[in-house]
Design a protein around this motif. Sequence first.
Motif, PDB file in Angstrom:
ATOM      1  N   LEU A 170      17.213  12.573   1.019  1.00  0.00           N
ATOM      2  CA  LEU A 170      16.371  12.159  -0.114  1.00  0.00           C
ATOM      3  C   LEU A 170      14.897  12.466   0.170  1.00  0.00           C
ATOM      4  O   LEU A 170      14.145  12.821  -0.735  1.00  0.00           O
ATOM      5  N   LYS A 171      14.557  12.347   1.427  1.00  0.00           N
ATOM      6  CA  LYS A 171      13.166  12.660   1.798  1.00  0.00           C
ATOM      7  C   LYS A 171      12.862  14.128   1.449  1.00  0.00           C
ATOM      8  O   LYS A 171      11.829  14.436   0.832  1.00  0.00           O
ATOM      9  N   VAL A 172      13.793  15.001   1.783  1.00  0.00           N
ATOM     10  CA  VAL A 172      13.591  16.428   1.485  1.00  0.00           C
ATOM     11  C   VAL A 172      13.505  16.638  -0.035  1.00  0.00           C
ATOM     12  O   VAL A 172      12.641  17.368  -0.537  1.00  0.00           O
ATOM     13  N   SER A 222       4.913  12.981  -1.465  1.00  0.00           N
ATOM     14  CA  SER A 222       4.793  12.845  -0.016  1.00  0.00           C
ATOM     15  C   SER A 222       4.677  11.392   0.412  1.00  0.00           C
ATOM     16  O   SER A 222       4.745  11.073   1.598  1.00  0.00           O
ATOM     17  N   SER A 223       4.474  10.507  -0.564  1.00  0.00           N
ATOM     18  CA  SER A 223       4.399   9.079  -0.220  1.00  0.00           C
ATOM     19  C   SER A 223       4.972   8.262  -1.372  1.00  0.00           C
ATOM     20  O   SER A 223       5.151   8.785  -2.471  1.00  0.00           O
ATOM     21  N   LEU A 224       5.273   7.008  -1.088  1.00  0.00           N
ATOM     22  CA  LEU A 224       5.773   6.132  -2.158  1.00  0.00           C
ATOM     23  C   LEU A 224       4.634   5.240  -2.653  1.00  0.00           C
ATOM     24  O   LEU A 224       3.829   4.742  -1.865  1.00  0.00           O
ATOM     25  N   PHE A 225       4.601   5.030  -3.959  1.00  0.00           N
ATOM     26  CA  PHE A 225       3.581   4.189  -4.575  1.00  0.00           C
ATOM     27  C   PHE A 225       3.912   2.704  -4.327  1.00  0.00           C
ATOM     28  O   PHE A 225       5.072   2.368  -4.053  1.00  0.00           O
ATOM     29  N   ALA A 254       7.119   6.939   6.822  1.00  0.00           N
ATOM     30  CA  ALA A 254       6.974   5.519   7.176  1.00  0.00           C
ATOM     31  C   ALA A 254       7.835   4.597   6.301  1.00  0.00           C
ATOM     32  O   ALA A 254       7.758   3.378   6.417  1.00  0.00           O
ATOM     33  N   VAL A 255       8.659   5.198   5.433  1.00  0.00           N
ATOM     34  CA  VAL A 255       9.518   4.349   4.579  1.00  0.00           C
ATOM     35  C   VAL A 255      10.803   4.039   5.346  1.00  0.00           C
ATOM     36  O   VAL A 255      11.553   4.956   5.700  1.00  0.00           O
ATOM     37  N   GLU A 285       0.841  -1.193   0.000  1.00  0.00           N
ATOM     38  CA  GLU A 285       0.000   0.000   0.000  1.00  0.00           C
ATOM     39  C   GLU A 285       0.871   1.235   0.000  1.00  0.00           C
ATOM     40  O   GLU A 285       1.969   1.223   0.571  1.00  0.00           O
ATOM     41  N   GLU A 286       0.368   2.280  -0.646  1.00  0.00           N
ATOM     42  CA  GLU A 286       1.092   3.550  -0.659  1.00  0.00           C
ATOM     43  C   GLU A 286       1.445   3.932   0.780  1.00  0.00           C
ATOM     44  O   GLU A 286       0.654   3.705   1.701  1.00  0.00           O
TER      45      GLU A 286
END
Length: 512
Positions: free
Chosen positions: A36-38, A46-49, A28-29, A22-23
């Motif tokens: 890299l988040k920035v 804002s989220s990963l697929f 939460a990754v 789930e995305e």
Amino acid sequence: MKMKSEPVLPWMRRPVDVTNFEERTLEAVPCLDPRLKVALQKMSISSLFPVQLAVWQETIGPGCFERDLCINSPTGSGKTLAYALPIVQMLSNRAVKCLRALVVLPTRDLALQVKEVFSAIAPVVGLSVGLAVGQSSIADEISDLVKRPKLEAGICYDPEDHFQDLQSAVDILVATPGRLMDHINTTKGFTLEHLCYLVVDETDRMLREAYQAWLPTVLQLSRSNYESHFRCGNTFNHSIFGSLKTIRRCGVERGFKDKPYPRLVKMVLSATLTQDPSKLAQLDLHHPLFLTTGQSRYKLPDKLESYKLICESKLKPLYLVGLLQGLEGEKCIVFTSSVESTHRLCTLLNFFGDLKVKIKEYSGLQHQSVRSKTLKQFREGETQVLVSSDAMTRGMDVEGVRNVINYDMPAYIKTYIHRVGRTARAGRTGRCFTLLRKFELKRFNKMLQKADNNSCTDHSLPSSSIESLQPIYISALEKLKETVESEASRKRKFGFKFSKIRKGKKVHGAKV
Ligand SMILES: Nc1ncnc2c1ncn2[C@@H]1O[C@H](COP(=O)(O)OP(=O)(O)OP(=O)(O)O)[C@@H](O)[C@H]1O
């Protein structure tokens, strides 16, 4: 999990199903580098697929890049970042700059697009990204890719004298096969001996054509070790005599026997990944892991609405004009079956004066600089309708494309998947319309059955709107005839490139 059409290769019969992921928000990754988040947030991510999380798990997570990855995931599902992010994170702690990751794509526009993604995340962790696509002169490309030693004033630079001092100026290279081979064959200081990651994007397309044997060459060069350098007396890879060496030894452990170690990790991707064992064998995959989405081999985007429009053969262009009028200036891509039809249809549409949209052509028949300019205008919204051959079919990501129109029905489900995948990307909605003549309907329905999520609704246009277009159509056809004739005479005179346009004929195997 059992696939509907069982693949021949055993490892393909036991895939990781991406729909089980789930995305997830970036917070939460697990293990994501804060830099890299920035960078991702700056890209409005804002989220990963799901596919990005599934690949993350197999690379940065417990999977730890131990297996080569074969990824079959729908168009617009985010495959580019799925491979770019883990590669950049893995290389972020590298001590010395050398070429460690190579991404190969079939076209220049696609390579440019992928380079943009790497360029948005790699510099924040100190990595440089290069491009080898023939966009600039080979000399300019060489100076971007290979660092020359700084010499004292007055001393002339001769690459032969300073071979061992040449160093890569990039950590990651995005390339098309032709230009890649040029650098392999001629650029001094360009070496693949330190390569750790190889990505073959649009794999099924890349494996269809040999492109000067780029794949066996890359595999061979990245396999080379200290011993083989001495044995074959390689003249170009002298950097092994310098201070930096990546010596690949032959593994003896179970699963690594006779394989060079550290091995070259491979990631291959497509929305229509081939399952043909002989084609996949060319990649020399190591314990491959297959990641796919759902049970069906082909999947259309979740939020795609599909329509079919039955039209009279002779009046087909009028149905297209009627459809475009109804779409009121929304961004559209109209696909035709050949470069010739693309040119003629675009010319014809532009003779329908009152369409109130800017319509341009995009095909392999045009010079690259013209294509790039057209693509830029389309991206920026200056052009609303792009009439395209299959040059635009794969991978191209243009924001805001609301509609795809198949003016000519595609011959294969794979082509259909890639074409309609130019809309409804990244979880957005989109529509696709296929214009069909009555006799094509049966074949079309049969083709669609091969894909998941294949419902296709009938769409019709009021017959009055088609009739009202008749007079302008007649005059547009006259103008088209004149244009085609004048182009043909120009061709006879100057041997023009447009010579390939043959009135009424389709050339099989022609440029796309
Ligand atoms: N995590 C994410 N959040 C929001 N947007 C994303 C995310 N990942 C990718 N995107 C956007 O989704 C779009 C599609 O991504 P991408 O081009 O990588 O798809 P793809 O799976 O490679 O498609 P294709 O098979 O057509 O090449 C891009 O515009 C990209 O910026």
